[in-house]
Design a protein around this motif. Structure first.
Motif, PDB file in Angstrom:
ATOM      1  N   LYS A  29     -27.503  37.664 -17.330  1.00 39.37           N
ATOM      2  CA  LYS A  29     -26.897  36.335 -17.430  1.00 39.37           C
ATOM      3  C   LYS A  29     -26.306  35.886 -16.097  1.00 39.37           C
ATOM      4  O   LYS A  29     -26.545  34.760 -15.646  1.00 39.37           O
ATOM      5  N   ALA A  32     -29.032  35.025 -13.553  1.00 40.07           N
ATOM      6  CA  ALA A  32     -29.754  33.797 -13.905  1.00 40.07           C
ATOM      7  C   ALA A  32     -28.945  32.565 -13.530  1.00 40.07           C
ATOM      8  O   ALA A  32     -29.485  31.591 -12.984  1.00 40.07           O
ATOM      9  N   HIS A  33     -27.652  32.583 -13.810  1.00 43.35           N
ATOM     10  CA  HIS A  33     -26.806  31.444 -13.461  1.00 43.35           C
ATOM     11  C   HIS A  33     -26.657  31.313 -11.944  1.00 43.35           C
ATOM     12  O   HIS A  33     -26.638  30.192 -11.407  1.00 43.35           O
ATOM     13  N   HIS A  84     -30.896  30.583 -19.463  1.00 51.28           N
ATOM     14  CA  HIS A  84     -31.168  31.437 -18.306  1.00 51.28           C
ATOM     15  C   HIS A  84     -32.484  31.062 -17.620  1.00 51.28           C
ATOM     16  O   HIS A  84     -32.496  30.572 -16.496  1.00 51.28           O
TER      17      HIS A  84
END
Length: 259
Positions: A29, A32-33, A84
């Motif tokens: 996570k 992905a951000h 994501h």
């Protein structure tokens, strides 16, 4: 920005490095951000081309399995896709700059499909592309089911996705999946040179080329001709067009400024 994604901007080139080498640059996570944040930064005027590369031996192994097998960490597949990966693919396709995927090693699962959604894909000869999803009971995501058939044809894409075949970089080049497979010791210099070339080309014209290609599979021929006309007129109003014509008439190399 998280240290799982490194971003360097120099000479109008943004280099995004996937930086979780201990897990073959697989995404969680946080990463992905951070990737989305890096792509947003690339919208700024000082960036005219982007190169995405992996740290260490792999380009990207896709989703971090540790995250989805840990009940306390697992955000669920809806969040993984909607929050994501899907935004990453959309941001790459909508970014009005050319994006080069410099695939320095294995690209598997979502990692393969993030590479394949880029504008130019260059890989080391030792790299490989794997649609690994069927091995764990999943389907290709991150627009793999959209890009693969368009790149290599329905039949071959279907077989590769279902069988989870390991496709070498040379095979990928031969079937039209990627632009070039380059010897390992020449790869990085080649990828950087191509990114630098893109950064010195007329940026608005490249952005408009990208817009036209994005629309080409949903438009009919009349719609595509109308879009080409619109984008060509827009491109012809730029300073880079004036410079390109002047350089041609004066028999010299053009010096494009991206405007």
């Amino acid at each position: 920005m998280s240290n799982s994604i490194l971003l360097q901007v120099e000479n109008n080139i943004a280099t995004i490095t996937l930086n979780r080498p201990k897990v073959f640059n697989s995404f969680n996570k946080e990463m992905a951000h951070a990737m989305q944040d890096a792509l947003d930064r690339c919208k700024e005027d000082d960036v005219r081309a982007v190169m995405i590369v992996g740290e260490g031996k792999a380009f990207c192994a896709g989703q971090d399995i540790q995250e989805i097998t840990d009940p306390e960490l697992n955000p669920g597949f809806k969040a993984i896709l909607d929050d994501h990966y899907n935004p990453i693919v959309i941001k790459i396709r909508e970014l009005e700059k050319p994006v080069v995927a410099a695939v320095n090693g294995v690209a598997a699962g979502a990692g393969a499909n993030i590479a394949l959604c880029c504008d130019v894909v260059i890989a080391t000869e030792s790299a490989a592309f794997i649609q690994a999803f069927s091995k764990i009971g999943l389907i290709p995501d991150s627009a793999g089911t959209w890009f693969l058939p368009r790149l290599i044809g329905f039949g071959k894409a279907s077989a590769i996705a279902m069988l989870a075949d390991k496709i070498t970089a040379n095979e990928a080049e031969q079937m039209g999946m990627i632009y070039k497979a380059i010897k390992d010791d020449e790869f990085l210099a080649f990828a950087k040179a191509k990114t630098e070339k893109l950064a010195n080309l007329p940026t608005i014209a490249l952005a408009n080329t990208k817009k036209a290609f994005n629309a080409s599979y949903s438009n009919n021929v009349e719609q595509q001709l109308a879009l080409e006309s619109k984008l060509q007129i827009e491109s012809a109003q730029t300073e880079d067009y004036k410079e390109g014509v002047a350089a041609f008439m004066e028999k010299r190399s053009p010096k494009f400024k991206g405007n």
